[in-house]
Structures are given as structure tokens and as C-alpha cells.
Design a protein around this motif. Structure first.
Motif, PDB file in Angstrom:
ATOM      1  N   PRO A  33      42.109  17.515  51.843  1.00  0.00           N
ATOM      2  CA  PRO A  33      42.125  16.620  50.677  1.00  0.00           C
ATOM      3  C   PRO A  33      41.392  17.230  49.486  1.00  0.00           C
ATOM      4  CG  PRO A  33      41.613  15.403  52.670  1.00  0.00           C
ATOM      5  CD  PRO A  33      41.602  16.848  53.051  1.00  0.00           C
ATOM      6  N   GLY A  34      41.992  17.104  48.317  1.00  0.00           N
ATOM      7  CA  GLY A  34      41.370  17.604  47.092  1.00  0.00           C
ATOM      8  C   GLY A  34      41.475  19.093  46.877  1.00  0.00           C
ATOM      9  N   THR A  35      42.259  19.789  47.728  1.00  0.00           N
ATOM     10  CA  THR A  35      42.389  21.247  47.613  1.00  0.00           C
ATOM     11  C   THR A  35      43.117  21.637  46.330  1.00  0.00           C
ATOM     12  OG1 THR A  35      42.357  21.595  49.994  1.00  0.00           O
ATOM     13  CG2 THR A  35      43.394  23.311  48.669  1.00  0.00           C
ATOM     14  N   ARG A  36      42.646  22.712  45.701  1.00  0.00           N
ATOM     15  CA  ARG A  36      43.292  23.286  44.526  1.00  0.00           C
ATOM     16  C   ARG A  36      43.690  24.730  44.841  1.00  0.00           C
ATOM     17  NH1 ARG A  36      43.734  18.788  43.533  1.00  0.00           N
ATOM     18  NH2 ARG A  36      43.165  17.633  41.641  1.00  0.00           N
ATOM     19  N   LEU A  37      44.692  25.214  44.116  1.00  0.00           N
ATOM     20  CA  LEU A  37      45.233  26.552  44.351  1.00  0.00           C
ATOM     21  C   LEU A  37      45.410  27.299  43.039  1.00  0.00           C
ATOM     22  CD1 LEU A  37      46.632  28.617  46.315  1.00  0.00           C
ATOM     23  CD2 LEU A  37      48.786  27.491  45.702  1.00  0.00           C
ATOM     24  N   VAL A  38      44.898  28.532  42.987  1.00  0.00           N
ATOM     25  CA  VAL A  38      45.212  29.456  41.894  1.00  0.00           C
ATOM     26  C   VAL A  38      46.364  30.334  42.382  1.00  0.00           C
ATOM     27  CG1 VAL A  38      44.397  31.333  40.429  1.00  0.00           C
ATOM     28  CG2 VAL A  38      42.842  29.467  41.055  1.00  0.00           C
ATOM     29  N   GLU A  69      48.763  34.193  53.296  1.00  0.00           N
ATOM     30  CA  GLU A  69      47.429  34.788  53.330  1.00  0.00           C
ATOM     31  C   GLU A  69      46.663  34.304  52.089  1.00  0.00           C
ATOM     32  OE1 GLU A  69      46.445  38.900  55.124  1.00  0.00           O
ATOM     33  OE2 GLU A  69      46.485  39.237  52.967  1.00  0.00           O
ATOM     34  N   ARG A  70      46.098  33.105  52.196  1.00  0.00           N
ATOM     35  CA  ARG A  70      45.408  32.501  51.058  1.00  0.00           C
ATOM     36  C   ARG A  70      43.917  32.781  51.134  1.00  0.00           C
ATOM     37  NH1 ARG A  70      48.380  26.791  49.524  1.00  0.00           N
ATOM     38  NH2 ARG A  70      50.510  27.489  49.947  1.00  0.00           N
ATOM     39  N   ILE A  71      43.349  33.179  50.016  1.00  0.00           N
ATOM     40  CA  ILE A  71      41.924  33.492  49.953  1.00  0.00           C
ATOM     41  C   ILE A  71      41.149  32.227  49.616  1.00  0.00           C
ATOM     42  CG2 ILE A  71      40.166  34.866  48.793  1.00  0.00           C
ATOM     43  CD1 ILE A  71      42.483  36.817  48.050  1.00  0.00           C
ATOM     44  N   PHE A  72      40.149  31.922  50.412  1.00  0.00           N
ATOM     45  CA  PHE A  72      39.279  30.782  50.133  1.00  0.00           C
ATOM     46  C   PHE A  72      38.183  31.232  49.177  1.00  0.00           C
ATOM     47  CE2 PHE A  72      35.535  28.134  51.588  1.00  0.00           C
ATOM     48  CZ  PHE A  72      35.882  27.035  50.799  1.00  0.00           C
ATOM     49  N   LEU A  73      38.263  30.786  47.932  1.00  0.00           N
ATOM     50  CA  LEU A  73      37.298  31.208  46.912  1.00  0.00           C
ATOM     51  C   LEU A  73      35.987  30.440  47.010  1.00  0.00           C
ATOM     52  CD1 LEU A  73      39.648  31.433  43.795  1.00  0.00           C
ATOM     53  CD2 LEU A  73      39.056  33.233  45.426  1.00  0.00           C
ATOM     54  N   GLY A  74      36.057  29.166  47.391  1.00  0.00           N
ATOM     55  CA  GLY A  74      34.883  28.310  47.429  1.00  0.00           C
ATOM     56  C   GLY A  74      35.252  26.909  46.986  1.00  0.00           C
ATOM     57  N   HIS A  75      34.334  26.244  46.286  1.00  0.00           N
ATOM     58  CA  HIS A  75      34.559  24.870  45.855  1.00  0.00           C
ATOM     59  C   HIS A  75      34.366  24.728  44.344  1.00  0.00           C
ATOM     60  CE1 HIS A  75      33.717  24.332  50.174  1.00  0.00           C
ATOM     61  NE2 HIS A  75      34.443  23.238  50.082  1.00  0.00           N
ATOM     62  N   VAL A  76      35.173  23.886  43.755  1.00  0.00           N
ATOM     63  CA  VAL A  76      35.014  23.481  42.356  1.00  0.00           C
ATOM     64  C   VAL A  76      34.928  21.960  42.326  1.00  0.00           C
ATOM     65  CG1 VAL A  76      36.141  23.325  40.101  1.00  0.00           C
ATOM     66  CG2 VAL A  76      36.159  25.489  41.346  1.00  0.00           C
ATOM     67  N   ASP A  77      33.835  21.459  41.783  1.00  0.00           N
ATOM     68  CA  ASP A  77      33.614  20.009  41.715  1.00  0.00           C
ATOM     69  C   ASP A  77      33.776  19.352  43.083  1.00  0.00           C
ATOM     70  OD1 ASP A  77      33.276  20.380  38.995  1.00  0.00           O
ATOM     71  OD2 ASP A  77      35.364  19.890  38.532  1.00  0.00           O
ATOM     72  N   VAL A  81      38.986  25.486  46.840  1.00  0.00           N
ATOM     73  CA  VAL A  81      39.889  26.235  45.968  1.00  0.00           C
ATOM     74  C   VAL A  81      40.324  27.508  46.690  1.00  0.00           C
ATOM     75  CG1 VAL A  81      40.198  27.415  43.761  1.00  0.00           C
ATOM     76  CG2 VAL A  81      38.769  25.370  43.886  1.00  0.00           C
ATOM     77  N   PHE A  82      41.633  27.715  46.755  1.00  0.00           N
ATOM     78  CA  PHE A  82      42.214  28.921  47.346  1.00  0.00           C
ATOM     79  C   PHE A  82      42.934  29.716  46.259  1.00  0.00           C
ATOM     80  CE2 PHE A  82      41.624  26.191  50.943  1.00  0.00           C
ATOM     81  CZ  PHE A  82      41.410  27.028  52.031  1.00  0.00           C
ATOM     82  N   GLY A 119      36.236  31.936  34.723  1.00  0.00           N
ATOM     83  CA  GLY A 119      35.507  32.666  35.743  1.00  0.00           C
ATOM     84  C   GLY A 119      36.127  32.505  37.115  1.00  0.00           C
ATOM     85  N   VAL A 120      36.670  31.322  37.398  1.00  0.00           N
ATOM     86  CA  VAL A 120      37.364  31.090  38.662  1.00  0.00           C
ATOM     87  C   VAL A 120      38.612  31.978  38.739  1.00  0.00           C
ATOM     88  CG1 VAL A 120      38.452  29.369  40.158  1.00  0.00           C
ATOM     89  CG2 VAL A 120      36.537  28.701  38.662  1.00  0.00           C
ATOM     90  N   LEU A 121      39.350  32.050  37.634  1.00  0.00           N
ATOM     91  CA  LEU A 121      40.563  32.865  37.604  1.00  0.00           C
ATOM     92  C   LEU A 121      40.243  34.349  37.744  1.00  0.00           C
ATOM     93  CD1 LEU A 121      42.696  31.100  34.836  1.00  0.00           C
ATOM     94  CD2 LEU A 121      42.402  30.530  37.254  1.00  0.00           C
TER      95      LEU A 121
END
Length: 303
Positions: A33-38, A69-77, A81-82, A119-121
Motif C-alpha cells: 500500500p502506498g508504493t510509488r514507482l520511478v 528487477e525493481r530497485i527499492f530506493l527507500g521511502h518518501v513521506d 519507492v521503487f 534528488g529521488v530521480l
């Protein structure tokens, strides 16, 4: 007073980072839930309105197996975020509705997303690029395995661990009295002058790299190297280390392989370049570049 670093591209980030030191249990499911994707389609990033943080449903439009093969970047708010890479033609799925695709340099220059999202991008692009270039073990040549949510690759044959890397680059505003030294490379836009820059080499200090690059490109010797600010530069994965230094020489001898031209400019000329009103139509890099920050600091007497 306005923060002079506020417009610096990629320097701000809302990301609470994941890392290779965290356990695999810290990586949430891709559809939590709440996942975001770049999402990168080739060299372009998919935007929905003024954000590149897509929903899981938005990402499903691409239907590209490379995205597994999605990279887990961390969390935003607070939300995961992957980052994922798809083929360039995946951009066709985002050619309508509220979507569009832009390369990261254009996104930064145009301010297409909030500064804290840039910075996330930058993290996403650098990480995806590293994975694309490190599919095989540098030690034995065996295909490597995706681990730690993408912050590590492991070799199943020789057990070598491979980690994302950042390439440091020194970029320097060189002063001599009330003038500074700027140059232009053969690939620069017409009329644009910038600070000298170059990669920091193994076993070299920042100060030594500034002195070496300045001498190699212009035969100008420098001293009193001082750190000013830094900027992530995800093309593909550099860190620009902004410095100032004092010149010991005035004569310039350029290396044509390095620079098309180099000159001394006084503060009034540099200010005119920053404001794009120079009589010779000379210009500075855009505000999102650290060279612009260094040049503005020189004009304002802060560097």
C-alpha cells in the motif's frame, strides 16, 4: 536572503534511503500500500502531471518484463519507492492522459518536478544505470544476482559482492584578483562558458585534483583550494565537488583536446553572463548546475 543553493539540481531529496546494510526483510513487496514507482523508458522518465512518483497502477501500463528487477530506493513521506527500467518503446503507453516523458536533464532545467523530488530521480537514474552496467562479475565474469533490494549484486560463482559506485568530479572557480577563469569545451552550447572540471583520480586528494586539472587544461597553477558545495550529477553517477582556488599564473595555454577556449572574466562580465545580457552573447550554465552557483558566489563576493 534566498538560499543560493536552493536552485541546485539533484541536491535536495525527500528520500529516506534503503541501503545494502539493511536486511532483506526491510524490502517491502512491489505492490505494498502506498508504493510509488520511478519508471525510466529508455533515457526518459515517465511523469504524471508534475511528479515522477507513479502509482503501482500507473507503472503497470508499461507491461515490460525488464521491470521485474525493481530497485527499492527507500521511502518518501512514509511510502515505499521503487525504480524500474523499461524499453524505450514503453513510453508509448504514456503518450496520453496526464502522462509525458522527459529526460532527466530537461526535467531539472525546466523545473518539471519539485526540487526535493529531483534528488529521488537522481538516485533512481544512477542506480538503474549501475545495474545495467554490472550484470557480470568483474572478478570472474559470471552473471551476478540482484540482492539487498538492488543495493548489492552478488556473484554465485566466486561470492564477490558488488556495490553501486559514485565517481567524484572536481569543479573549480579559479580566481585572480577581481577576475575568474572560465572555459568552454567543444561540446558546449554556443557562447556558454563554465568552471573548469575533471575527474578525481585514484589516490588523489580533492586539492591535488583541482591543481592538476587546472594545470592540464590551462597551464595555470593554483593554491588555497577551498570546498564550497557539492552536487549529485546522475550522468551517469558522479558527485560534483565544487571548490574555489587562487591562481598563481595569468597566462593561459589551453589544450585543444580539453578546451575550445579559456579566458579571464571580471565580476561585471560574469554577472552579465549569469543574467544573459553579455554583449558577446556569452552565457553561464543554468541555475541547476553547480558551476552557476560558483559563478554567482564569485560575483557576490562569497567565493
Amino acid at each position: 536572503m534566498t538560499d543560493p543553493l536552493a536552485a541546485l539540481g539533484f541536491a535536495q531529496s525527500r528520500l529516506l534511503r534503503h541501503s545494502s546494510e539493511q536486511p532483506d526483510t526491510a524490502v517491502p513487496p512491489h505492490d505494498a500500500p502506498g508504493t510509488r514507482l520511478v519508471l525510466m523508458a529508455g533515457d526518459a522518465i515517465v511523469l504524471r502531471g508534475s511528479s515522477a512518483l507513479l502509482t503501482v497502477a500507473d507503472g503497470a501500463r508499461a507491461e515490460d518484463r525488464r521491470m521485474e528487477e525493481r530497485i527499492f530506493l527507500g521511502h518518501v513521506d512514509g511510502g515505499p519507492v521503487f525504480a524500474a527500467a523499461a524499453a524505450p518503446e514503453a513510453a508509448d503507453a504514456y503518450a496520453a492522459d496526464a502522462f509525458r516523458t522527459l529526460d532527466l536533464r530537461t526535467i531539472a532545467t525546466e523545473g518539471a518536478v519539485a526540487a526535493e523530488e529531483l534528488g529521488v530521480l537522481a538516485t533512481a537514474k544512477s542506480m538503474l544505470g549501475w545495474h545495467a552496467r554490472n550484470r557480470f562479475c568483474a572478478n570472474c565474469g559470471t552473471p551476478t544476482l540482484f540482492r539487498a533490494g538492488g543495493f548489492r549484486r552478488e556473484c554465485p560463482a566466486c561470492a564477490a559482492h558488488h556495490f553501486p559506485r559514485t565517481d567524484p568530479v572536481v569543479i573549480m572557480l579559479i580566481r585572480r584578483g577581481d577576475r575568474c577563469l572560465l572555459g568552454r569545451g567543444p561540446h558546449f552550447k554556443a557562447g556558454m562558458y563554465s568552471c573548469l572540471a575533471g575527474f578525481l583520480e585514484p589516490g588523489e586528494t580533492i586539492e591535488a585534483a583541482v591543481a592538476r586539472e587546472a594545470f592540464e587544461e590551462t597551464r595555470v597553477r593554483v593554491r588555497s583550494v577551498t570546498y564550497h558545495a557539492s552536487q549529485p550529477w546522475p550522468f551517469p553517477a558522479s558527485l560534483m565537488i565544487g571548490c574555489t582556488a587562487d591562481a598563481l599564473d595569468e597566462a593561459i595555454v589551453t589544450d585543444p583536446a580539453e578546451l575550445e577556449d579559456a579566458r579571464w572574466f571580471d565580476r561585471a562580465a560574469v554577472q552579465a553572463m549569469l543574467e544573459r545580457r553579455h554583449p558577446e552573447n556569452l552565457a553561464a550554465p543554468p541555475p541547476m548546475a553547480i558551476a552557476h552557483v560558483l559563478m554567482r558566489a564569485f560575483v557576490e563576493g562569497r567565493a
